[in-house]
Motif scaffolding. Structure first.
Motif, mmCIF file in Angstrom:
data_model
loop_
_atom_site.group_PDB
_atom_site.id
_atom_site.type_symbol
_atom_site.label_atom_id
_atom_site.label_comp_id
_atom_site.label_asym_id
_atom_site.label_seq_id
_atom_site.Cartn_x
_atom_site.Cartn_y
_atom_site.Cartn_z
ATOM 1 N N ASP A 192 0.861 -1.189 0.000
ATOM 2 C CA ASP A 192 0.000 0.000 0.000
ATOM 3 C C ASP A 192 0.896 1.236 0.000
ATOM 4 O O ASP A 192 1.727 1.406 0.902
ATOM 5 C CB ASP A 192 -0.884 -0.030 1.249
ATOM 6 N N THR A 193 0.777 2.086 -1.008
ATOM 7 C CA THR A 193 1.577 3.312 -1.073
ATOM 8 C C THR A 193 0.663 4.519 -1.234
ATOM 9 O O THR A 193 -0.369 4.450 -1.918
ATOM 10 C CB THR A 193 2.567 3.275 -2.249
ATOM 11 N N THR A 194 1.040 5.624 -0.594
ATOM 12 C CA THR A 194 0.254 6.854 -0.650
ATOM 13 C C THR A 194 1.164 8.057 -0.817
ATOM 14 O O THR A 194 2.196 8.162 -0.143
ATOM 15 C CB THR A 194 -0.589 7.042 0.627
ATOM 16 N N ILE A 195 0.766 8.943 -1.712
ATOM 17 C CA ILE A 195 1.398 10.255 -1.878
ATOM 18 C C ILE A 195 0.305 11.295 -1.690
ATOM 19 O O ILE A 195 -0.800 11.148 -2.218
ATOM 20 C CB ILE A 195 2.038 10.399 -3.274
ATOM 21 N N TYR A 196 0.602 12.345 -0.928
ATOM 22 C CA TYR A 196 -0.444 13.335 -0.659
ATOM 23 C C TYR A 196 0.188 14.687 -0.363
ATOM 24 O O TYR A 196 1.098 14.796 0.461
ATOM 25 C CB TYR A 196 -1.299 12.893 0.527
ATOM 26 N N ARG A 197 -0.321 15.712 -1.047
ATOM 27 C CA ARG A 197 0.152 17.077 -0.835
ATOM 28 C C ARG A 197 -0.700 17.820 0.173
ATOM 29 O O ARG A 197 -0.194 18.528 1.042
ATOM 30 C CB ARG A 197 0.173 17.824 -2.174
ATOM 31 N N GLY A 198 -2.024 17.678 0.052
ATOM 32 C CA GLY A 198 -2.935 18.359 0.957
ATOM 33 C C GLY A 198 -3.241 19.773 0.511
ATOM 34 O O GLY A 198 -2.578 20.338 -0.366
ATOM 35 N N PRO A 199 -4.252 20.407 1.133
ATOM 36 C CA PRO A 199 -4.661 21.758 0.737
ATOM 37 C C PRO A 199 -3.806 22.861 1.360
ATOM 38 O O PRO A 199 -4.105 24.043 1.190
ATOM 39 C CB PRO A 199 -6.093 21.839 1.273
ATOM 40 N N TRP A 200 -2.760 22.497 2.081
ATOM 41 C CA TRP A 200 -1.974 23.454 2.843
ATOM 42 C C TRP A 200 -1.040 24.253 1.945
ATOM 43 O O TRP A 200 -0.540 23.760 0.926
ATOM 44 C CB TRP A 200 -1.189 22.710 3.927
ATOM 45 N N GLN A 201 -0.772 25.496 2.336
ATOM 46 C CA GLN A 201 0.172 26.321 1.580
ATOM 47 C C GLN A 201 1.565 25.707 1.567
ATOM 48 O O GLN A 201 2.302 25.831 0.592
ATOM 49 C CB GLN A 201 0.216 27.734 2.164
ATOM 50 N N VAL A 202 1.938 25.069 2.659
ATOM 51 C CA VAL A 202 3.164 24.287 2.706
ATOM 52 C C VAL A 202 2.755 22.825 2.550
ATOM 53 O O VAL A 202 2.093 22.258 3.412
ATOM 54 C CB VAL A 202 3.919 24.497 4.036
ATOM 55 N N SER A 203 3.140 22.205 1.455
ATOM 56 C CA SER A 203 2.689 20.859 1.139
ATOM 57 C C SER A 203 3.037 19.865 2.241
ATOM 58 O O SER A 203 4.127 19.892 2.811
ATOM 59 C CB SER A 203 3.333 20.393 -0.169
ATOM 60 N N ASP A 204 2.078 18.976 2.561
ATOM 61 C CA ASP A 204 2.366 17.886 3.488
ATOM 62 C C ASP A 204 3.440 16.953 2.933
ATOM 63 O O ASP A 204 4.185 16.336 3.697
ATOM 64 C CB ASP A 204 1.094 17.069 3.755
ATOM 65 N N ASP A 205 3.479 16.825 1.617
ATOM 66 C CA ASP A 205 4.502 16.015 0.945
ATOM 67 C C ASP A 205 4.592 14.617 1.556
ATOM 68 O O ASP A 205 5.680 14.095 1.827
ATOM 69 C CB ASP A 205 5.857 16.724 1.018
ATOM 70 N N ILE A 206 3.452 13.984 1.772
ATOM 71 C CA ILE A 206 3.398 12.632 2.337
ATOM 72 C C ILE A 206 4.002 11.630 1.359
ATOM 73 O O ILE A 206 3.694 11.637 0.162
ATOM 74 C CB ILE A 206 1.941 12.234 2.638
ATOM 75 N N ARG A 207 4.848 10.760 1.876
ATOM 76 C CA ARG A 207 5.377 9.615 1.137
ATOM 77 C C ARG A 207 5.276 8.416 2.074
ATOM 78 O O ARG A 207 6.100 8.234 2.952
ATOM 79 C CB ARG A 207 6.824 9.847 0.705
ATOM 80 N N LYS A 208 4.248 7.584 1.894
ATOM 81 C CA LYS A 208 3.951 6.531 2.859
ATOM 82 C C LYS A 208 3.938 5.167 2.188
ATOM 83 O O LYS A 208 3.424 4.999 1.076
ATOM 84 C CB LYS A 208 2.592 6.786 3.533
ATOM 85 N N PHE A 209 4.488 4.181 2.911
ATOM 86 C CA PHE A 209 4.493 2.792 2.458
ATOM 87 C C PHE A 209 4.046 1.897 3.590
ATOM 88 O O PHE A 209 4.507 2.031 4.728
ATOM 89 C CB PHE A 209 5.896 2.367 2.012
ATOM 90 N N SER A 210 3.128 0.977 3.293
ATOM 91 C CA SER A 210 2.730 -0.064 4.239
ATOM 92 C C SER A 210 2.749 -1.398 3.511
ATOM 93 O O SER A 210 2.297 -1.491 2.362
ATOM 94 C CB SER A 210 1.327 0.191 4.799
ATOM 95 N N GLY A 211 3.245 -2.424 4.184
ATOM 96 C CA GLY A 211 3.289 -3.742 3.582
ATOM 97 C C GLY A 211 2.967 -4.817 4.591
ATOM 98 O O GLY A 211 3.151 -4.631 5.802
#
Length: 676
Positions: A192-211
């Motif tokens: 399971d992989t997720t990338i997410y910026r979000g609505p924030w002016q400073v991007s959350d820049d999520i880089r997530k991995f679950s296995g």
């Protein structure tokens, strides 16, 4: 038992086969219905129920539990914040969460006692959730006074799953999961992989991995499994901001006052279970090894303590924990009276390196404290249930917990050892059913542990001189509940509960400051009502309301209100659809006003959110699904606090203000999936 439905980020849900046992329980659910419940506030949530709800983040699957709010005040890599039964549970204090027999709550944690990070959860693999509220159960110990949650993953998927979700604000999630025969057992794997910026002016820049990788044989009640899990995440966070900063135009609602806040986390685990059930007994053994780490950079007060370099700090937690849970149940008779007796052993050891430092833009300025903590616990429990008549049964039990901890601090005065033991009796009575109604009466004592550093501290770690009082390692709670569950007709069930819960002290180590602040004794009295109706196989409706009066019980000029304690929580929703064709649903969630300081002169505003879903399942296993989060684009708060902070140019003493994290604006998430 075969469960199917839709899932967060999933449209073509694989058929899920799980054993018909309550997660973590010692008995099998009879084919003709759920196992007997011990309290009106206890329940089991199926995979289909969980997966039919549109959610923003993995931890929100727990909002299927009546009266529980799951929110976030920081970046998406940080543990959620939980609210239940008049508690602001912070990141997990007083709600015990387990996944596949492994504890999620972390003791003596760098960011707060009981820190429970569920970001590693893969919702599509959840086979069921078993929840219990109150300290009435002998097999529940630390952090379980408000409630406990046990989540079990499935052993296999009848068909594999490939899915992709794309959404607003740079959301992109991919999941691949499948299982197959291997020798005499089954192998299950998921990525399971997720990338997410979000609505924030400073991007959350999520880089997530679950296995996940699991091998199993047999069933959950007669068999074994070995499971390996892996999780890694990094992010930048927009934390709560002061109302005055938005009102003045310094930032907008989604702006940040320190763009370098954020963190990284990892979790690796190896766990196993073995179980056997026979006509007159049942045994279960669970063991685990977990290696986890967290680095958090936060700045909540901006320039209050350091007007030049700012108030950012880093919290670090690196740990290895090992544990074992074992239980055995006998089914027999006392004369002519059916008897069930269960005994168990629970052990856990945490080896922790935990620290707090001052930083600027994540660069180290100085170390506030650096500690090596070793904490061990052991518990024995026993309980007996007697069914005196077809309409009356009692349960009596107790547990004994023993804790020992050693702290090796960089400040010698704060090093030391602490130990404590506590006995917790439990009693329950169930009368009925009488024409579909059951009456439940429960009493129990429980506890939560405090941070081991608070039990050995003698001086403030910031100046190394100012004396600081120690706090007890274990703090007792006492609770009671009366409830009614009523099933007037097939497909309709409603429950009502009245409860009270006292805590001797809400002492808590404050990870943000590196000190321990003892709070006051408290009392919570509340009522809960839930209802669920399934008038046809393709439609389900449900509603719930919870109200709690929370007060400190000792006199103090500051006031009697417990900051952050929720007063009213409510939810309602419906789901529609069958195995193929159109399906959908809608959920409303109300998070009521809360006092933010002891005299109740500052309150958090209420938040009402609606999420929706519509989708179509094709006969060939392909499905398309659209989730709409915050359907009405409400400009509300996820969480609110009231404290003093200082912005550039403000008085040296700062300004007391409400600080809030806004709810994300309306977001769309489109999922395409297929089964193979």
């Amino acid at each position: 038992m075969l469960l199917s439905g839709t899932a967060h980020g999933q449209t073509a849900l694989p058929e899920i086969t799980i054993s018909a046992e309550r997660p973590g329980a010692g008995r099998t659910i009879p084919d003709d219905g759920p196992a007997p419940q011990r309290a009106a506030s206890e329940g089991t949530i199926s995979a289909a129920e969980i997966q039919s709800r549109p959610v923003t983040r993995p931890g929100e699957v727990l909002e299927a539990i009546p009266g529980l709010i799951v929110t976030q005040h920081s970046g998406e890599g940080k543990a959620n914040q939980y609210f239940l039964r008049g508690f602001n549970l912070d990141h997990g204090t007083d709600i015990a969460i387990h996944v596949d027999g492994m504890p999620v709550n972390m003791r003596s944690h760098g960011h707060g006692q009981g820190y429970a990070d569920l970001n590693f959860l893969i919702p599509e693999l959840v086979g069921g959730v078993w929840f219990r509220k109150g300290p009435y159960y002998a097999d529940e110990g630390d952090f379980a006074s408000a409630g406990s949650v046990r989540i079990n993953y499935v052993d296999r998927l009848d068909r594999g799953l490939v899915q992709t979700t794309i959404g607003s604000y740079g959301h992109w999630r991919n999941l691949v999961a499948g299982s197959g025969a291997l020798g005499e057992g089954t192998i299950l794997a998921a990525i399971d992989t997720t990338i997410y910026r979000g609505p924030w002016q400073v991007s959350d820049d999520i880089r997530k991995f679950s296995g996940l990788l699991r091998y199993s044989q047999g069933t959950d009640t007669n068999g074994f499994s070995l499971t390996a899990m892996a999780y890694a995440n990094r992010w930048t966070s927009t934390d709560q901001v002061p109302v005055r900063a938005v009102a003045s135009g310094l930032i907008d609602r989604f702006g940040s006052l320190d763009p370098t806040d954020g963190g990284n986390a990892h979790r690796f685990s190896l766990s196993g279970r073995w179980s056997r059930s026979e006509a007159d007994s049942a045994s279960r053994v669970e063991g685990y090894v977990i290696r986890s780490g967290l680095n958090l950079w936060n700045n909540f007060t901006y320039y209050l303590d350091d007007p030049v370099r700012g108030d950012q700090f880093r919290q670090r937690d690196q740990r290895t924990l090992i544990g074992l849970n074992a239980s055995h149940t006998w089914f027999g008779r006392l004369g002519t009276i059916p008897l069930e007796t269960r005994v168990g052993l629970q052990t856990r050891h945490d080896d922790i390196r935990v620290g707090l430092s001052r930083t600027q833009a994540r660069d180290l300025l100085d170390v506030v404290r650096d500690d090596r903590v070793r904490e061990t616990s052991a518990a024995l429990f026993a309980e007996t249930t007697l069914r005196w008549t077809p309409w009356a049964r009692t349960t009596a039990g107790a547990r004994v917990d023993w804790y020992t901890a050693s702290v090796a601090s960089d400040t010698a005065a704060n090093s030391g050892r602490a130990q404590a033991a506590i006995v917790s009796p439990k009693l329950g009575l169930v009368l009925g059913p009488f024409h579909g109604a059951e009456l439940f009466l429960n009493y129990g004592e429980g506890f939560h542990s405090n941070d081991a550093r608070g039990a050995t501290i003698t001086v403030d770690p910031r100046d190394k001189v100012t004396p600081v009082d120690r706090v007890p390692l274990l703090v007792k709670s006492r609770g009671a509940e009366a409830g009614l569950r009523y099933r007037p007709v097939a497909g309709l069930e409603t429950s009502f509960a009245v409860f009270g819960l006292d805590f001797a002290s809400e002492n808590l180590f404050v990870g943000d400051a590196g000190t321990t602040e003892p709070s006051r004794p408290s009392r919570r009295i509340g009522v809960e009502w839930t209802a669920k109706w399934q008038p046809a196989a393709w439609v389900t409706l449900d509603a719930e309301i919870a109200y709690t009066r929370t007060r400190f019980t000792n006199a103090d000029p500051a006031g009697p209100f417990v900051p952050g304690a929720p007063v009213a929580i409510a939810a309602a929703g419906f789901t529609l659809g069958g195995a193929t064709g159109w399906y959908g649903g809608m959920r409303l969630r109300y998070f009521g006003p809360r006092p933010l300081i002891e005299d109740n002169s500052q309150k958090a505003p209420a938040t009402t959110l609606v999420n929706g879903r519509v989708g179509y399942r094709f006969d060939n296993g392909v499905a398309v699904q659209l989730d709409v989060l915050n359907l009405f684009n409400v400009a509300a708060s996820q969480i609110d606090y009231f404290y003093t902070s200082r912005l550039p140019g403000e008085p040296a003493g700062g300004i007391a203000d409400r600080h809030f994290k806004p709810v994300e604006p309306r977001a769309l998430r489109l999922t395409v999936s297929g089964r193979f």
